[in-house]
Design a protein around this motif. Sequence first.
Motif, PDB file in Angstrom:
ATOM      1  N   LYS A 199       5.518 -91.610  46.637  1.00 12.29           N
ATOM      2  CA  LYS A 199       4.409 -90.647  46.493  1.00 12.29           C
ATOM      3  C   LYS A 199       4.745 -89.266  47.049  1.00 12.29           C
ATOM      4  CE  LYS A 199       1.561 -93.521  48.664  1.00 12.29           C
ATOM      5  NZ  LYS A 199       2.396 -94.751  48.680  1.00 12.29           N
ATOM      6  N   ARG A 212       4.589 -87.277  52.659  1.00 14.40           N
ATOM      7  CA  ARG A 212       4.984 -86.576  53.895  1.00 14.40           C
ATOM      8  C   ARG A 212       5.485 -85.155  53.601  1.00 14.40           C
ATOM      9  NH1 ARG A 212       5.266 -91.530  53.402  1.00 14.40           N
ATOM     10  NH2 ARG A 212       4.585 -93.029  54.994  1.00 14.40           N
ATOM     11  N   HIS A 258      12.031 -90.714  55.547  1.00 14.20           N
ATOM     12  CA  HIS A 258      11.056 -91.749  55.180  1.00 14.20           C
ATOM     13  C   HIS A 258      11.714 -92.824  54.293  1.00 14.20           C
ATOM     14  CE1 HIS A 258       7.582 -93.761  53.569  1.00 14.20           C
ATOM     15  NE2 HIS A 258       7.786 -93.268  52.361  1.00 14.20           N
ATOM     16  N   TYR A 281      14.846 -93.633  54.071  1.00  8.49           N
ATOM     17  CA  TYR A 281      15.767 -94.439  54.906  1.00  8.49           C
ATOM     18  C   TYR A 281      14.993 -95.534  55.637  1.00  8.49           C
ATOM     19  CZ  TYR A 281      16.096 -94.678  60.023  1.00  8.49           C
ATOM     20  OH  TYR A 281      15.927 -95.054  61.335  1.00  8.49           O
ATOM     21  N   SER A 282      13.821 -95.169  56.175  1.00 10.79           N
ATOM     22  CA  SER A 282      13.065 -96.157  56.959  1.00 10.79           C
ATOM     23  C   SER A 282      12.600 -97.307  56.068  1.00 10.79           C
ATOM     24  CB  SER A 282      11.894 -95.492  57.689  1.00 10.79           C
ATOM     25  OG  SER A 282      10.756 -95.357  56.855  1.00 10.79           O
ATOM     26  N   HIS A 288      15.660 -99.638  55.283  1.00 15.97           N
ATOM     27  CA  HIS A 288      15.963-100.506  56.428  1.00 15.97           C
ATOM     28  C   HIS A 288      14.833-101.495  56.701  1.00 15.97           C
ATOM     29  CE1 HIS A 288      19.449 -98.140  58.523  1.00 15.97           C
ATOM     30  NE2 HIS A 288      19.705 -98.476  57.280  1.00 15.97           N
ATOM     31  N   ASP A 289      13.614-101.058  56.523  1.00 13.37           N
ATOM     32  CA  ASP A 289      12.458-101.941  56.759  1.00 13.37           C
ATOM     33  C   ASP A 289      12.489-103.160  55.821  1.00 13.37           C
ATOM     34  OD1 ASP A 289       9.898-102.333  58.156  1.00 13.37           O
ATOM     35  OD2 ASP A 289       9.006-102.109  56.181  1.00 13.37           O
ATOM     36  N   MET A 347      14.700-107.380  58.859  1.00 11.00           N
ATOM     37  CA  MET A 347      13.445-106.694  59.206  1.00 11.00           C
ATOM     38  C   MET A 347      12.306-107.386  58.455  1.00 11.00           C
ATOM     39  SD  MET A 347      13.971-103.544  60.966  1.00 11.00           S
ATOM     40  CE  MET A 347      15.476-103.037  61.731  1.00 11.00           C
ATOM     41  N   ARG A 354       8.416 -99.955  45.754  1.00 10.99           N
ATOM     42  CA  ARG A 354       8.166 -98.927  44.749  1.00 10.99           C
ATOM     43  C   ARG A 354       8.349 -99.494  43.332  1.00 10.99           C
ATOM     44  NH1 ARG A 354      11.350 -93.907  47.892  1.00 10.99           N
ATOM     45  NH2 ARG A 354       9.604 -93.265  49.166  1.00 10.99           N
ATOM     46  N   MET A 361       8.768 -93.589  65.367  1.00 13.73           N
ATOM     47  CA  MET A 361       8.874 -94.625  64.332  1.00 13.73           C
ATOM     48  C   MET A 361       9.706 -95.850  64.767  1.00 13.73           C
ATOM     49  SD  MET A 361      10.035 -93.960  60.403  1.00 13.73           S
ATOM     50  CE  MET A 361      11.760 -93.672  60.678  1.00 13.73           C
ATOM     51  N   GLN A 382       8.336 -99.613  65.285  1.00 14.79           N
ATOM     52  CA  GLN A 382       8.922-100.691  64.471  1.00 14.79           C
ATOM     53  C   GLN A 382       9.432-101.821  65.373  1.00 14.79           C
ATOM     54  OE1 GLN A 382       9.051-101.195  61.318  1.00 14.79           O
ATOM     55  NE2 GLN A 382      10.899-102.284  60.733  1.00 14.79           N
ATOM     56  N   LYS A 400       4.828 -96.239  64.466  1.00 16.44           N
ATOM     57  CA  LYS A 400       5.625 -96.664  63.308  1.00 16.44           C
ATOM     58  C   LYS A 400       5.361 -95.773  62.090  1.00 16.44           C
ATOM     59  CE  LYS A 400       4.506-100.244  60.726  1.00 16.44           C
ATOM     60  NZ  LYS A 400       4.255-101.579  60.173  1.00 16.44           N
ATOM     61  N   THR A 401       4.113 -95.493  61.835  1.00 15.87           N
ATOM     62  CA  THR A 401       3.740 -94.743  60.636  1.00 15.87           C
ATOM     63  C   THR A 401       3.208 -93.346  60.975  1.00 15.87           C
ATOM     64  OG1 THR A 401       3.123 -96.836  59.663  1.00 15.87           O
ATOM     65  CG2 THR A 401       2.325 -94.862  58.540  1.00 15.87           C
ATOM     66  N   PHE A 420      -3.653 -93.555  57.394  1.00 15.36           N
ATOM     67  CA  PHE A 420      -2.687 -93.930  56.354  1.00 15.36           C
ATOM     68  C   PHE A 420      -2.252 -95.386  56.525  1.00 15.36           C
ATOM     69  CE2 PHE A 420       1.258 -94.284  54.081  1.00 15.36           C
ATOM     70  CZ  PHE A 420       1.113 -93.427  53.000  1.00 15.36           C
TER      71      PHE A 420
HETATM   72  C1  GRG Z   1      16.825 -98.269  62.073  1.00 10.75           C
HETATM   73  C2  GRG Z   1      17.428-100.676  61.527  1.00 10.75           C
HETATM   74  C3  GRG Z   1      16.443 -99.559  61.473  1.00 10.75           C
HETATM   75  C4  GRG Z   1      15.261 -99.732  60.885  1.00 10.75           C
HETATM   76  C5  GRG Z   1      14.262 -98.724  60.760  1.00 10.75           C
HETATM   77  C6  GRG Z   1      11.886 -97.382  61.250  1.00 10.75           C
HETATM   78  C7  GRG Z   1      11.888 -98.467  60.291  1.00 10.75           C
HETATM   79  C8  GRG Z   1      13.052 -99.359  60.228  1.00 10.75           C
HETATM   80  C9  GRG Z   1      10.877 -98.682  59.508  1.00 10.75           C
HETATM   81  C10 GRG Z   1       9.748 -97.762  59.477  1.00 10.75           C
HETATM   82  C11 GRG Z   1       8.480 -98.433  59.519  1.00 10.75           C
HETATM   83  C12 GRG Z   1       7.738 -98.470  58.257  1.00 10.75           C
HETATM   84  C13 GRG Z   1       8.381 -98.849  56.976  1.00 10.75           C
HETATM   85  C14 GRG Z   1       6.457 -98.191  58.343  1.00 10.75           C
HETATM   86  C15 GRG Z   1       5.543 -98.355  57.232  1.00 10.75           C
HETATM   87  C16 GRG Z   1       5.050 -97.050  56.799  1.00 10.75           C
HETATM   88  C17 GRG Z   1       4.489 -97.095  55.422  1.00 10.75           C
HETATM   89  C18 GRG Z   1       3.038 -97.283  55.272  1.00 10.75           C
HETATM   90  C19 GRG Z   1       5.294 -96.954  54.407  1.00 10.75           C
HETATM   91  C20 GRG Z   1       4.885 -96.749  53.014  1.00 10.75           C
HETATM   92  O1  GRG Z   1       4.794 -95.346  52.823  1.00 10.75           O
HETATM   93  P1  GRG Z   1       4.304 -94.726  51.465  1.00 10.75           P
HETATM   94  O2  GRG Z   1       3.055 -95.433  51.012  1.00 10.75           O
HETATM   95  O3  GRG Z   1       5.474 -95.157  50.475  1.00 10.75           O
HETATM   96  O4  GRG Z   1       4.229 -93.268  51.590  1.00 10.75           O
HETATM   97  P2  GRG Z   1       6.083 -94.393  49.216  1.00 10.75           P
HETATM   98  O5  GRG Z   1       6.836 -95.474  48.475  1.00 10.75           O
HETATM   99  O6  GRG Z   1       4.975 -93.819  48.409  1.00 10.75           O
HETATM  100  O7  GRG Z   1       6.999 -93.362  49.760  1.00 10.75           O
END
Ligand code: GRG
Length: 297
Positions: A46, A49, A78, A80-81, A84-85, A90, A97, A156, A160, A183-184, A220
């Motif tokens: 989307k 950010r 974002h 990258y996260s 990895h997530d 994880m 997506r 973040m 996590q 995290k978010t 969010f």
């Molecule tokens: C460094 C090993 C290592 C891992 C990092 C930091 C991390 C892992 C993960 C981040 C945490 C995370 C995924 C939080 C969720 C946030 C969230 C609601 C994601 C979805 O975001 P949207 O809806 O997605 O904006 P799109 O696909 O639209 O970009």
Amino acid sequence: MANIESYLNEKRQIIDKKMAGYLVSPDKYSEPLSEAISYSLFAGGKRIRPILTLAALEAVGGDIETALPVASAIEMIHTYSLVHDDLPSMDNDDYRRGKLTNHKVFGEAIAILVGDALLTLAFTIISDSSINKRIDPERSISVIHELGYAAGWMGMIGGQASDIQIKNRKIDEDTLHYIHTSKTGSLIKASVRIGGILGNAAEEQLNDLSLYGEKIGLAFQIADDIIDVEGSMESVGKATGKDETKEKWTYPLLFGLEEAKRMEKILVKDAISSLDRFDKSADKLRDIAQYIITRKK
Ligand code: GRG
């Protein structure tokens, strides 16, 4: 609110075009990795950010052209996260997506490297003075600090780590609040603040933007939790109903669905109130706040 979808679409396209320009392989040896990077970066996110960065910049009267490289870098962090997530160690997800997750297509080792490459590319772009000619070095350092803080241990990554560590254990409201805001929320808040910083916001404006960012950041993730309960794989593009099966604590699980919906609405109302000192220039931020809790994915 009526035209927020078209604003989001227009800005999404601008950001996508900018990011594509940064994904040129340095040489033939790095081409296979760039394919894996593009796969996730252009999987249809989307771009909320980086759009927040642009909208915050507009609110303080800046020119969005100035912020495009930094906004692109934020989306890279974002993405990258998410890569990895989704890894088996994880959240172990097969879809993201609407497409197979990166490790499902390219393997786990490459997916880890895709995340590493995106994270480091983001900071390479922000710190490149030839790309950011209109941003003075001191401001660039501020942006780097904001992002390092928000995406790292204090934000973040910290959130996590707690999320993983408390899996299968009942937690209290404070802990859940910490996890969601770190995290978010941290990256969302930083995205807004960075728009303000790049637009040379006055201290008072930056404080208001911070409050707005904090409120919508939490809203969010609550909205994301609600979508996990109410959405389907088809509408969301990833497995839903996962939070409950894994006994991960969420707002709907801790407070019930209706209360979670009430809470996200209050957060959005507060976020919009924190912009009271801004004129019409902050209307896009106001509309994005509403969009965050009405979106279906
Ligand atoms: C460094 C090993 C290592 C891992 C990092 C930091 C991390 C892992 C993960 C981040 C945490 C995370 C995924 C939080 C969720 C946030 C969230 C609601 C994601 C979805 O975001 P949207 O809806 O997605 O904006 P799109 O696909 O639209 O970009």
